[in-house]
Design an enzyme around this catalytic site. Structure first.
Site, PDB file in Angstrom:
ATOM      1  N   ILE A  41       0.836  -1.204   0.000  1.00  0.00           N
ATOM      2  CA  ILE A  41       0.000   0.000   0.000  1.00  0.00           C
ATOM      3  C   ILE A  41       0.869   1.252   0.000  1.00  0.00           C
ATOM      4  O   ILE A  41       0.524   2.269  -0.607  1.00  0.00           O
ATOM      5  CB  ILE A  41      -0.998  -0.017   1.172  1.00  0.00           C
ATOM      6  CG1 ILE A  41      -2.119   0.998   0.920  1.00  0.00           C
ATOM      7  CG2 ILE A  41      -0.310   0.246   2.505  1.00  0.00           C
ATOM      8  CD1 ILE A  41      -3.309   0.825   1.832  1.00  0.00           C
ATOM      9  N   ALA A  42       2.025   1.182   0.660  1.00  0.00           N
ATOM     10  CA  ALA A  42       2.960   2.308   0.635  1.00  0.00           C
ATOM     11  C   ALA A  42       3.479   2.526  -0.777  1.00  0.00           C
ATOM     12  O   ALA A  42       3.699   3.675  -1.206  1.00  0.00           O
ATOM     13  CB  ALA A  42       4.115   2.044   1.598  1.00  0.00           C
ATOM     14  N   TYR A  85      12.880   3.539  11.923  1.00  0.00           N
ATOM     15  CA  TYR A  85      11.807   4.526  11.846  1.00  0.00           C
ATOM     16  C   TYR A  85      12.171   5.845  12.523  1.00  0.00           C
ATOM     17  O   TYR A  85      11.690   6.915  12.117  1.00  0.00           O
ATOM     18  CB  TYR A  85      10.530   3.955  12.449  1.00  0.00           C
ATOM     19  CG  TYR A  85       9.998   2.756  11.700  1.00  0.00           C
ATOM     20  CD1 TYR A  85      10.085   2.673  10.315  1.00  0.00           C
ATOM     21  CD2 TYR A  85       9.413   1.681  12.375  1.00  0.00           C
ATOM     22  CE1 TYR A  85       9.603   1.571   9.614  1.00  0.00           C
ATOM     23  CE2 TYR A  85       8.923   0.579  11.693  1.00  0.00           C
ATOM     24  CZ  TYR A  85       9.025   0.531  10.318  1.00  0.00           C
ATOM     25  OH  TYR A  85       8.554  -0.558   9.642  1.00  0.00           O
ATOM     26  N   HIS A 106       0.130   1.311  14.152  1.00  0.00           N
ATOM     27  CA  HIS A 106      -0.216   2.678  13.750  1.00  0.00           C
ATOM     28  C   HIS A 106      -0.091   3.657  14.907  1.00  0.00           C
ATOM     29  O   HIS A 106       0.435   4.775  14.740  1.00  0.00           O
ATOM     30  CB  HIS A 106      -1.652   2.724  13.208  1.00  0.00           C
ATOM     31  CG  HIS A 106      -1.797   2.093  11.865  1.00  0.00           C
ATOM     32  ND1 HIS A 106      -3.010   2.035  11.197  1.00  0.00           N
ATOM     33  CD2 HIS A 106      -0.906   1.478  11.049  1.00  0.00           C
ATOM     34  CE1 HIS A 106      -2.850   1.423  10.049  1.00  0.00           C
ATOM     35  NE2 HIS A 106      -1.580   1.066   9.931  1.00  0.00           N
ATOM     36  N   LYS A 124      -5.567   3.566   7.049  1.00  0.00           N
ATOM     37  CA  LYS A 124      -6.746   3.018   7.686  1.00  0.00           C
ATOM     38  C   LYS A 124      -6.509   1.538   8.007  1.00  0.00           C
ATOM     39  O   LYS A 124      -5.672   0.901   7.346  1.00  0.00           O
ATOM     40  CB  LYS A 124      -7.996   3.230   6.822  1.00  0.00           C
ATOM     41  CG  LYS A 124      -7.866   2.690   5.383  1.00  0.00           C
ATOM     42  CD  LYS A 124      -8.062   1.207   5.300  1.00  0.00           C
ATOM     43  CE  LYS A 124      -7.462   0.640   4.059  1.00  0.00           C
ATOM     44  NZ  LYS A 124      -7.174  -0.807   4.217  1.00  0.00           N
TER      45      LYS A 124
END
Length: 353
Positions: A41-42, A85, A106, A124
């Protein structure tokens, strides 16, 4: 009917919906994105930013440096690759962080970015539950940064067009919404969708689309009724939901990991209906059928579509806003509370809850 404001036809509508259009994403201000997480999705998000906006992905972070480097080469040529990160969120060239890790992370990763003073777009479902969502939004409020749930459907041209149809009263007052999202995933206890430790299950990954679609038109439900079946790992494999609203309006929604369903939506009103073609949550067409016999079809933009939420983020940041009215903080909390209620009814509990 004497009150003919858009909200008379569906509570989630405003006068802004009358136009039925969205801005061209290429006209949004340029911002510098950092992508946290290097999954599929990224990749589609980064492609959308690169190909259809004035913005750029300048950095990508993964816990595996080689994976970050491969992602940058494929989806963001020239972007800096980070092997952790912390380095991604503290990169001085990054204006806004896109969080695209599993649902279970998340909350952690959004807070990491917020504490670094970055604006954040969180994939989401926003978090694994409403309590985590509240913590993230409280932190954003204190830091004065923009945060939004990446419910990309809300920003797509066909959704703006169908909201315009309803806002103008073409199908009368909305009395029912039907929507489903089902995909087939072979059982694998290690897969993120079957793993409780990764907040797996159909609802947070797939079911969030029909739930958020109903919320977008009707707001928060008064009642939530759900039935479901669990996988061998204890997450939801399939769920059916009925959401009740004032005046007798209902949303009938479903989601499953076990079959590829129609993935369509129908909005029924007192004077007609809108049938949204497959796949309702992605760029697609719809047909309006009125009770007086009038019928017409919207056949608009096709393609991936994540550039529209990226453009909304850029515009809001440039304006100094901390949230978007199309996917507001209250809206995200209401969707999360609805899904918390659904999970409670079907018996899904994640580790640590």
């Amino acid at each position: 009917m004497t009150d003919v404001t858009p909200a008379s036809f569906a509570p989630g509508l405003t006068t802004d919906d009358l136009a039925g259009t969205v801005p061209d994403p290429r006209t949004a201000p340029a911002v510098r994105w950092g992508v946290l997480g290097a999954g599929n999705i990224a990749g589609s998000f980064s492609d959308g930013v690169r190909e259809h906006t004035a913005a750029s992905v300048v950095a990508v972070g993964s816990r595996d440096l080689a994976k970050a480097e491969a992602f940058a080469a494929a989806h963001a040529p020239g972007a800096r690759a980070h092997g952790d990160y912390d380095a991604l969120v503290t990169d001085p060239d990054v204006d806004v962080v896109y969080v695209a890790t599993p649902h279970s992370h998340h909350h952690e990763h959004a807070l990491l970015a917020i504490r670094a003073g970055k604006h954040v777009l969180v994939e989401k479902a926003f978090t694994q539950d409403a309590a985590q969502a509240r913590e993230v939004l409280d932190a954003a409020r204190e830091a004065g940064v923009f945060v939004m749930e990446a419910m990309w459907t809300r920003f797509l041209p066909h959704v703006a067009a169908l909201r315009g149809v309803i806002a103008r009263g073409e199908i009368g007052r909305v009395v029912g919404v039907i929507a489903d999202h089902g995909q087939q995933f072979p059982f694998d206890p290690a897969h993120r969708l079957y793993a409780p430790t990764l907040a797996g299950g159909a609802l947070l990954d797939l079911g969030v689309y029909p739930v958020s679609f109903a919320h977008d038109l009707l707001g928060a439900p008064e009642t939530v009724t759900a039935v479901g079946a669990l996988t061998d790992t204890g997450v939801d494999g399939q769920i059916g939901m009925v959401l009740g609203y004032p005046g007798g309006t209902q949303a009938t929604l479903s989601t499953t990991l076990w079959a590829r369903t129609a993935n369509t939506a129908v909005i029924s009103g007192t004077e007609g209906r809108i049938e949204v073609a497959r796949t309702f949550y992605a760029p697609t067409s719809f047909t309006v059928e009125r009770h007086d016999g009038a019928t017409w079809t919207y056949d608009g933009f096709r393609g991936e579509g994540k550039q529209y939420q990226a453009a909304e983020t850029a515009r809001r940041i440039a304006a100094g806003d901390v949230e978007s009215p199309r996917m507001s903080w209250d809206g995200t909390l209401e969707v999360m509370r609805t899904m918390d209620d659904v999970r409670r009814q079907v018996g899904v509990v994640y580790p640590g809850e």
